[in-house]
Design an enzyme around this catalytic site. Structure first.
Site, PDB file in Angstrom:
ATOM      1  N   ALA A 167      -4.374  -3.631   3.502  1.00 22.85           N
ATOM      2  CA  ALA A 167      -3.145  -3.997   3.094  1.00 22.85           C
ATOM      3  C   ALA A 167      -2.837  -3.298   1.702  1.00 22.85           C
ATOM      4  O   ALA A 167      -3.741  -2.527   1.221  1.00 22.85           O
ATOM      5  CB  ALA A 167      -3.333  -5.415   2.645  1.00 22.85           C
TER       6      ALA A 167
ATOM      7  N   GLY B  50      -7.217  -4.922   6.101  1.00 18.95           N
ATOM      8  CA  GLY B  50      -6.498  -5.507   6.808  1.00 18.95           C
ATOM      9  C   GLY B  50      -6.045  -4.077   7.990  1.00 18.95           C
ATOM     10  O   GLY B  50      -5.615  -4.482   9.086  1.00 18.95           O
TER      11      GLY B  50
ATOM     12  N   GLU C 172      -8.568  -5.555  10.439  1.00 15.79           N
ATOM     13  CA  GLU C 172      -8.055  -6.627  10.874  1.00 15.79           C
ATOM     14  C   GLU C 172      -6.912  -6.547  12.100  1.00 15.79           C
ATOM     15  O   GLU C 172      -6.862  -6.920  13.066  1.00 15.79           O
ATOM     16  CB  GLU C 172      -7.498  -7.414   9.905  1.00 15.79           C
ATOM     17  CG  GLU C 172      -8.625  -7.795   9.005  1.00 15.79           C
ATOM     18  CD  GLU C 172      -8.263  -8.882   7.707  1.00 15.79           C
ATOM     19  OE1 GLU C 172      -7.472  -8.345   6.961  1.00 15.79           O
ATOM     20  OE2 GLU C 172      -8.745  -9.910   7.597  1.00 15.79           O
TER      21      GLU C 172
ATOM     22  N   GLU D 123     -12.608  -5.961   1.358  1.00 14.77           N
ATOM     23  CA  GLU D 123     -12.064  -6.970   0.356  1.00 14.77           C
ATOM     24  C   GLU D 123     -12.860  -7.498  -0.927  1.00 14.77           C
ATOM     25  O   GLU D 123     -12.351  -7.674  -1.994  1.00 14.77           O
ATOM     26  CB  GLU D 123     -11.418  -8.143   0.902  1.00 14.77           C
ATOM     27  CG  GLU D 123     -10.311  -7.613   1.873  1.00 14.77           C
ATOM     28  CD  GLU D 123     -10.715  -7.341   3.189  1.00 14.77           C
ATOM     29  OE1 GLU D 123     -11.843  -7.114   3.558  1.00 14.77           O
ATOM     30  OE2 GLU D 123      -9.615  -7.108   4.256  1.00 14.77           O
TER      31      GLU D 123
HETATM   32  C1  HXC Z   1      -2.539   0.896  -1.558  1.00 16.29           C
HETATM   33  C2  HXC Z   1      -3.720   2.976  -1.359  1.00 16.29           C
HETATM   34  C3  HXC Z   1      -4.894   2.129  -0.325  1.00 16.29           C
HETATM   35  C4  HXC Z   1      -4.383   0.561  -0.211  1.00 16.29           C
HETATM   36  C5  HXC Z   1      -5.308   4.321  -0.159  1.00 16.29           C
HETATM   37  N1  HXC Z   1      -4.169   4.224  -0.991  1.00 16.29           N
HETATM   38  N2  HXC Z   1      -5.792   2.923   0.204  1.00 16.29           N
HETATM   39  N3  HXC Z   1      -2.437   2.442  -1.519  1.00 16.29           N
HETATM   40  N4  HXC Z   1      -3.273   0.357  -0.671  1.00 16.29           N
HETATM   41  N5  HXC Z   1      -5.256  -0.144   0.676  1.00 16.29           N
HETATM   42  C6  HXC Z   1      -3.643   5.350  -1.816  1.00 16.29           C
HETATM   43  C7  HXC Z   1      -4.441   5.571  -2.886  1.00 16.29           C
HETATM   44  O1  HXC Z   1      -4.040   4.925  -4.097  1.00 16.29           O
HETATM   45  C8  HXC Z   1      -3.966   6.996  -3.014  1.00 16.29           C
HETATM   46  O2  HXC Z   1      -2.502   7.105  -3.655  1.00 16.29           O
HETATM   47  C9  HXC Z   1      -3.870   7.614  -1.451  1.00 16.29           C
HETATM   48  O3  HXC Z   1      -3.797   6.384  -0.875  1.00 16.29           O
HETATM   49  C10 HXC Z   1      -4.961   8.456  -1.027  1.00 16.29           C
HETATM   50  O4  HXC Z   1      -5.881   7.566  -1.447  1.00 16.29           O
HETATM   51  P1  HXC Z   1      -7.344   8.183  -2.230  1.00 16.29           P
HETATM   52  O5  HXC Z   1      -8.096   7.049  -2.681  1.00 16.29           O
HETATM   53  O6  HXC Z   1      -6.960   9.108  -3.246  1.00 16.29           O
HETATM   54  O7  HXC Z   1      -8.112   8.872  -0.874  1.00 16.29           O
HETATM   55  P2  HXC Z   1      -9.705   9.357  -0.793  1.00 16.29           P
HETATM   56  O8  HXC Z   1     -10.386   9.512  -1.981  1.00 16.29           O
HETATM   57  O9  HXC Z   1      -9.835  10.024   0.432  1.00 16.29           O
HETATM   58  O10 HXC Z   1     -10.313   7.589  -0.505  1.00 16.29           O
HETATM   59  C11 HXC Z   1      -9.884   7.190   0.941  1.00 16.29           C
HETATM   60  C12 HXC Z   1     -10.624   5.649   0.676  1.00 16.29           C
HETATM   61  C13 HXC Z   1      -9.851   4.982  -0.681  1.00 16.29           C
HETATM   62  C14 HXC Z   1     -11.681   5.256   0.849  1.00 16.29           C
HETATM   63  C15 HXC Z   1      -9.789   4.929   2.071  1.00 16.29           C
HETATM   64  O11 HXC Z   1      -8.089   5.205  -0.430  1.00 16.29           O
HETATM   65  C16 HXC Z   1      -9.957   3.319  -0.416  1.00 16.29           C
HETATM   66  O12 HXC Z   1     -10.992   2.890  -0.750  1.00 16.29           O
HETATM   67  N6  HXC Z   1      -8.658   2.644  -0.141  1.00 16.29           N
HETATM   68  C17 HXC Z   1      -8.742   1.299  -0.570  1.00 16.29           C
HETATM   69  C18 HXC Z   1      -9.521   0.730   0.780  1.00 16.29           C
HETATM   70  C19 HXC Z   1      -9.422  -1.030   0.811  1.00 16.29           C
HETATM   71  O13 HXC Z   1     -10.208  -1.504  -0.256  1.00 16.29           O
HETATM   72  N7  HXC Z   1      -8.881  -1.634   1.614  1.00 16.29           N
HETATM   73  C20 HXC Z   1      -8.870  -3.093   1.747  1.00 16.29           C
HETATM   74  C21 HXC Z   1      -7.357  -3.533   1.008  1.00 16.29           C
HETATM   75  S1  HXC Z   1      -7.436  -5.138   0.670  1.00 16.29           S
HETATM   76  P3  HXC Z   1      -2.465   7.815  -4.916  1.00 16.29           P
HETATM   77  O14 HXC Z   1      -1.018   7.364  -5.437  1.00 16.29           O
HETATM   78  O15 HXC Z   1      -3.280   7.623  -6.012  1.00 16.29           O
HETATM   79  O16 HXC Z   1      -2.143   9.385  -4.416  1.00 16.29           O
HETATM   80  C22 HXC Z   1      -7.033  -5.711   2.271  1.00 16.29           C
HETATM   81  C23 HXC Z   1      -6.820  -7.176   2.411  1.00 16.29           C
HETATM   82  C24 HXC Z   1      -6.161  -7.568   3.692  1.00 16.29           C
HETATM   83  O17 HXC Z   1      -6.699  -4.948   3.235  1.00 16.29           O
HETATM   84  C25 HXC Z   1      -5.938  -9.077   3.347  1.00 16.29           C
HETATM   85  C26 HXC Z   1      -5.067  -9.728   4.556  1.00 16.29           C
HETATM   86  C27 HXC Z   1      -4.041  -8.830   5.176  1.00 16.29           C
END
Ligand code: HXC
Length: 288
Positions: free
Chosen positions: A96, A139, A142, A162
């Site tokens: 998400a 997400g 999911e 999460e």
């Molecule tokens: C918003 C995101 C994002 C996310 C990545 N980005 N994941 N933006 N929401 N979930 C953005 C980063 O902010 C960044 O933007 C760009 O994408 C590239 O990501 P980086 O982190 O710089 O890349 P990298 O170093 O290669 O790392 C990749 C990664 C990391 C390991 C996947 O991005 C990460 O940990 N992302 C979050 C993963 C996460 O926690 N997902 C769960 C979300 S909660 P900028 O602007 O900085 O360039 C969820 C809840 C669901 O899904 C609940 C119900 C639906």
């Protein structure tokens, strides 16, 4: 290809989810966060590519809205018999959109039914195959689990991270993952946020096949073509029956299966399928 072109144009866009999003047409060219195409013989496979690469396909509201529109368009398209959902090589979807969620309060979530449109894909009757390359996190994992079949590229990684953000899965992660891989691994993934590899996902039963990264989408399309060559109405009944296994007791599920099995005898396609076998020819299903 449409996918290649889309990746090129996408690099010109900001990675924030615009609120002034305007709905696109199922033809594909007007969507902002996805690319759609029709593949396979007779264009019988609908292909949806999540295409917000700068944000690793983070599933913002506009993206999910477009995804649902594309799914509806393929669901209504009589030529399409199965759908493939994919992302990019680095990410299927990194979850998400955390930036969109950051300042949400409980009151906002509760009163607006935050993310309640995410599960539209589970109501699509046509079979949907997720082709997962790269990250399928939160997400993203999911969403893949809401599809009917998951194929993974060799470098795919699955996680429910999460917990590391101070929240828990909210689109079925605790439920579908547990049913797919069992309690111990699901609990470990949900409580630690650790990722599992494509190989581990296959061993655990989360994905059915693994392919080299560059072959994944073609292989998913090939499977979708195979599905699309069968009767659409019978495929929908088969899907409904398998899905019932996640909702019902064994007795109830078997009862539903039997009713659906009997129902196939009300269709022309059941008669055609068996007659073709007896006449030693290929069945010509008419979706009737
Ligand atoms: C918003 C995101 C994002 C996310 C990545 N980005 N994941 N933006 N929401 N979930 C953005 C980063 O902010 C960044 O933007 C760009 O994408 C590239 O990501 P980086 O982190 O710089 O890349 P990298 O170093 O290669 O790392 C990749 C990664 C990391 C390991 C996947 O991005 C990460 O940990 N992302 C979050 C993963 C996460 O926690 N997902 C769960 C979300 S909660 P900028 O602007 O900085 O360039 C969820 C809840 C669901 O899904 C609940 C119900 C639906």
């Amino acid at each position: 290809s449409a996918i290649g072109l889309g990746l090129l144009t996408a690099t010109l866009r900001p990675n924030t989810c615009s609120s002034s999003y305007s709905p696109g047409s199922p033809g594909g060219s007007h969507f902002e966060y996805i690319i759609t195409d029709k593949k396979g013989k007779n264009h019988n496979v609908g292909l949806i590519q999540l295409n917000r690469p700068k944000a690793l396909n983070a599933l913002c509201d506009g993206l999910i809205t477009e995804l649902n529109q594309a799914l509806e368009a393929f669901e209504k398209d009589p030529a399409v018999g199965a759908i493939v959902l994919t992302g990019g090589e680095k990410a299927f979807a990194a979850g998400a959109d955390i930036k969109e969620m950051q300042n949400q309060r409980f009151q906002d979530c509760y009163s607006t039914g935050f993310l309640s449109h995410w599960d539209h894909i589970t109501r699509v009757k046509k079979p949907v195959i997720a082709a997962v390359n790269g990250y399928a996190l939160g997400g993203g994992c999911e969403l893949a689990m809401m599809c009917d079949i998951i194929y993974a590229g060799e470098k795919a990684q699955f996680a429910q991270p999460e917990i590391l953000l101070g929240t828990i899965p909210g689109a079925g992660g605790t439920q579908r993952l547990t049913r797919a891989v069992g309690k111990s691994l699901a609990m470990e993934m949900v409580l630690t946020g650790d990722r599992i590899s494509a190989q581990e996902a296959k061993e655990a039963g989360l994905v059915s096949k693994i392919f080299p990264v560059e072959k994944l989408v073609d292989e998913a399309i090939r499977c979708a073509e195979k599905i699309a060559s069968n009767s659409k109405i019978i495929s929908a009944m088969a899907k409904e029956s398998v899905n019932a296994a996640f909702e019902m007791t064994l007795t109830e599920g078997n009862k539903l299966e039997k009713k659906l099995f009997y129902s196939t005898f009300a269709t022309d396609d059941r008669k055609e399928g068996m007659t073709a076998f007896v006449e030693k020819r290929k069945a010509n299903f008419k979706d009737q």
